[in-house]
Design an enzyme around this catalytic site. Structure first.
Site, PDB file in Angstrom:
ATOM      1  N   THR A   1      37.650  56.921  35.761  1.00 14.32           N
ATOM      2  CA  THR A   1      37.732  55.630  36.439  1.00 14.32           C
ATOM      3  C   THR A   1      37.735  55.818  37.932  1.00 14.32           C
ATOM      4  O   THR A   1      37.630  56.915  38.452  1.00 14.32           O
ATOM      5  CB  THR A   1      38.976  54.856  36.033  1.00 14.32           C
ATOM      6  OG1 THR A   1      38.851  53.548  36.572  1.00 14.32           O
ATOM      7  CG2 THR A   1      40.223  55.506  36.585  1.00 14.32           C
TER       8      THR A   1
ATOM      9  N   ASN B   1      34.493  39.395  46.490  1.00 16.81           N
ATOM     10  CA  ASN B   1      33.279  40.199  46.605  1.00 16.81           C
ATOM     11  C   ASN B   1      32.169  39.576  47.429  1.00 16.81           C
ATOM     12  O   ASN B   1      31.192  40.240  47.758  1.00 16.81           O
ATOM     13  CB  ASN B   1      32.781  40.571  45.213  1.00 16.81           C
ATOM     14  CG  ASN B   1      33.662  41.644  44.630  1.00 16.81           C
ATOM     15  OD1 ASN B   1      33.791  42.709  45.206  1.00 16.81           O
ATOM     16  ND2 ASN B   1      34.311  41.340  43.524  1.00 16.81           N
TER      17      ASN B   1
ATOM     18  N   LYS C   1      44.187  53.678  40.778  1.00 17.30           N
ATOM     19  CA  LYS C   1      43.770  52.481  41.492  1.00 17.30           C
ATOM     20  C   LYS C   1      42.491  51.987  40.848  1.00 17.30           C
ATOM     21  O   LYS C   1      41.767  52.758  40.197  1.00 17.30           O
ATOM     22  CB  LYS C   1      43.574  52.752  42.982  1.00 17.30           C
ATOM     23  CG  LYS C   1      42.501  53.726  43.356  1.00 17.30           C
ATOM     24  CD  LYS C   1      41.148  53.112  43.508  1.00 17.30           C
ATOM     25  CE  LYS C   1      41.222  51.927  44.457  1.00 17.30           C
ATOM     26  NZ  LYS C   1      39.927  51.208  44.402  1.00 17.30           N
TER      27      LYS C   1
ATOM     28  N   GLU D   1      39.639  42.738  40.044  1.00 16.55           N
ATOM     29  CA  GLU D   1      39.496  41.813  41.165  1.00 16.55           C
ATOM     30  C   GLU D   1      39.486  40.369  40.683  1.00 16.55           C
ATOM     31  O   GLU D   1      38.637  39.973  39.893  1.00 16.55           O
ATOM     32  CB  GLU D   1      38.224  42.138  41.960  1.00 16.55           C
ATOM     33  CG  GLU D   1      38.423  43.369  42.838  1.00 16.55           C
ATOM     34  CD  GLU D   1      37.181  43.782  43.593  1.00 16.55           C
ATOM     35  OE1 GLU D   1      37.335  44.480  44.602  1.00 16.55           O
ATOM     36  OE2 GLU D   1      36.079  43.430  43.163  1.00 16.55           O
TER      37      GLU D   1
ATOM     38  N   THR E   1      32.551  42.363  55.160  1.00 17.98           N
ATOM     39  CA  THR E   1      32.569  41.724  56.485  1.00 17.98           C
ATOM     40  C   THR E   1      33.957  41.230  56.857  1.00 17.98           C
ATOM     41  O   THR E   1      34.882  41.294  56.071  1.00 17.98           O
ATOM     42  CB  THR E   1      31.552  40.563  56.526  1.00 17.98           C
ATOM     43  OG1 THR E   1      31.704  39.796  55.346  1.00 17.98           O
ATOM     44  CG2 THR E   1      30.165  41.113  56.605  1.00 17.98           C
TER      45      THR E   1
ATOM     46  N   THR F   1      43.104  49.663  47.067  1.00 21.11           N
ATOM     47  CA  THR F   1      42.195  48.927  47.968  1.00 21.11           C
ATOM     48  C   THR F   1      42.440  47.432  47.760  1.00 21.11           C
ATOM     49  O   THR F   1      43.376  46.885  48.345  1.00 21.11           O
ATOM     50  CB  THR F   1      40.716  49.295  47.729  1.00 21.11           C
ATOM     51  OG1 THR F   1      40.399  49.104  46.347  1.00 21.11           O
ATOM     52  CG2 THR F   1      40.457  50.730  48.127  1.00 21.11           C
TER      53      THR F   1
END
Lengths: 408, 408
Positions: free
Chosen positions: B195, B403, B184, B281, B408, B158
């Site tokens: 995970t 994040n 992932k 991230e 959106t 992702t």
């Protein structure tokens, strides 16, 4: 809590309750010319109470304050910002005791009358020459007037952007009693028994044990329900002093006006706690999470704190993104009993989830709401009677910027 | 873990163990042309095991996979990214079962042979027309070759920036046995029993119950020791399939080569877990926290996870700031027994704290070390024999950026 039980004193602060003076000045612990040393002193021995961090590594000043408070009275509390005097070993302890001794000497008090608090960087020794010469200048700067309270409020801040203070007035035996508080927060905020630093004053007549009980109960619902970053500090401390100047009949839970006094006391704590959350490091908004329908209040608190502490929820709030999936994911990992089929979630008044099913909503309306400076997330579990409210803030670029470079 | 017990297969992936094919393609769930649908299929009924998230709100595919795994065997696992199919109610369950049914039909399998996994946004229904037409194209794209494994690895990502895969070779009964895995991660990573998503293949002969025991034990020390943001996902799942093609004597803890196999198995999990943490991230580096001298391994794990999860520690690592005060503050709030006078802390080889006292160190040397792409924080409590290692990453502007705007 009913607003009719008490009212706010406009412009009031920690010296509004009768019998308290304050001072604040720059002694040289902060690099800029901002105040970094302050004191509140009571004209008479004040009934006093305190709560402290539960972090195992407690800073040296906490030990000194515990010692001073062992008889339930205080005359003064001295506080420095810019250095936490934490993890500083035996020298740190000596320094904290020296702060107490010098403050007592300058103010003409017994050492046992003085509490000590510190906030700032961990692991560095205090520049004691600066602290002691600052304390020497405190008596000359003391006063009952609002500007002295202002100087004190400024002296306790670190990365805070705004001062946090409030004063309420509540009727006890037909007499106007005052309760005031000042706090600092900003980072390393995930209080557990007390927040970073907060100081409260009241002119009520209230014995130390009643004050301690009220303080403990109230902090569990206010200061202990806020989080900025999930990190519990080594220096959290909240000290309250009651001068007794109001002359009311002694306040205990049996007193007919106890409810009003307790409500006002709680409002002061709630106001300061919210102010700390709103001014969390880098924050652009206050986020409030209300949980209802949990199996117990304790369970509701755990869930509310999990949601308010979620980095993903906090980031979504910064981005004004109505990402309720992150809210329900946080609810589901809180370790508390939940019926996975009965959860409602609202953002403000916007219903986004009913009985655990998504409800279509107007994204534009949600965006406008989430762009506001206060966001309320409501989670109704429909599983019991427990409820709680937690306060926090969004996670922003500025939080990272501030904390990537704090020490250097 | 000794490197001599096994060796890495360069360029190996989930189809390197004998008996496995893979495929990956773009079916239209992701907005860009990246793969978002994948499958691994075993030539024969594979002994299989899985671990799942402990989040109470478990996504629909987990229920389907549990059902398929009830007999301890699988032939295939189908996975989509771009949509988590979580909090999607009865329609979501129907969709997950439909994914399983169509995959079985296209691959000529029983429905019970197929596991299902999903990852992506929570609370939106799958675009099933795209999923089903994608599954229809899977058989034509299947293959044993590395490019098919590559297509699969890409299909599960992702916000990940890099694919995570590894393949090891270990000798069992003198036969080369292979263990491979793909994973992932990226966000909502604080696994509890498994995970985000990971898939392992092996050609070893090993019964399902031995595989399940090994998997559970190993995930506790690997995948369950990483955190990116403290948020436990609704979709965490790790599935392992063993084809048995290697022809070794059946592997159980009594087998003479069990230790070697278990070590290789753990290395695969550890590699993937670290890769997830490093690619968290917004992360710029891998942070490893090693705790020794705790009262127990469990206690060491709790402390290591508290330190690795601290937003303040993570921000300091981003800023290459040797702010060990935040490390010790995290140790002190972990809720585990600690002697506050005996703690040593090192950053890499740089000693910063001995017996809980600050040790002067060269700030420039520390800065250079902390600027690296891997940072090791070592905490020795000198309080017992317990030890643990946890992995995480720094907290950066990019974490907030990603994040604040994910949905959106």
């Amino acid at each position: 809590m009913s607003d009719q039980l008490f009212k706010q004193v406009q412009g009031g602060s920690v010296t509004t309750p009768s019998g308290f003076q304050a001072a604040g000045l720059h002694c040289g612990l902060k690099k800029t010319e901002r105040n970094d040393l302050g004191v509140i002193i009571c004209d008479v021995p004040a009934a006093a109470a305190a709560v402290y961090t539960t972090n195992l590594f407690q800073a040296a000043p906490l030990q000194v304050t515990r010692d001073s408070l062992s008889n339930g009275t205080l005359r003064a509390v001295v506080v420095n910002s810019g250095n936490a005097n934490a993890c500083t070993g035996q020298q740190g302890e000596q320094d904290a005791y020296a702060m107490r001794a010098e403050t007592a000497r300058q103010l003409g008090l017994d050492e046992q009358d003085v509490a000590v608090a510190s906030t700032g960087v961990i692991g560095e020794l205090l520049k004691m020459d600066r602290v002691l010469s600052g304390i020497e200048r405190l008596p000359a700067t003391l006063g009952y007037e609002p500007d002295h309270a202002e100087a004190f409020c400024q002296s306790i801040l670190t990365t805070d952007l705004v001062k946090k203070e409030i004063c309420l007035q509540v009727e006890v035996n037909g007499i106007d009693v005052h309760i005031a508080g000042a706090a600092k927060g900003s980072g390393m905020i995930h209080p557990n028994m007390a927040t970073m630093l907060a100081f409260m004053t009241t002119d009520a007549v209230i014995p130390a044990d009643a004050l301690q009980g009220l303080l403990r109960d109230t902090t569990d619902r206010t200061f202990n329900m806020i989080t900025v970053d999930g990190d519990t500090s080594t220096n959290d401390m909240l000290v309250v002093m009651a001068s007794g100047h109001a002359g009311n009949l002694e306040l205990t839970p049996e007193h007919e006006d106890w409810e009003a006094f307790a409500a006002a006391f709680r409002h002061v704590c709630e106001h300061l706690a919210q102010a700390i959350a709103r001014d969390g490091e880098g924050a652009t908004k206050l986020v409030e999470v209300q949980v209802t329908g949990a199996v117990s209040d304790l369970s509701a608190r755990a869930i509310a704190k999990t949601v308010i502490g979620s980095s993903l929820v906090k980031s979504a709030m910064f981005g004004a993104d109505a990402n309720w999936g992150r809210v329900i994911a946080a609810v589901g990992r809180a370790g508390e009993p939940v019926d996975v089929n009965t959860v409602d979630i609202r953002l403000g008044d916007i219903v986004v989830l009913t009985a655990s099913r998504p409800v279509p909503f107007d994204e534009e309306v949600a965006l406008e709401y989430l762009k506001g400076d206060t966001v309320r997330i409501t989670v109704d579990l429909h599983y019991g009677e427990g409820q709680a409210i937690a306060w926090g803030c969004d996670l922003t670029y500025d939080y990272v910027r501030i904390n990537a470079a704090y020490r250097t």
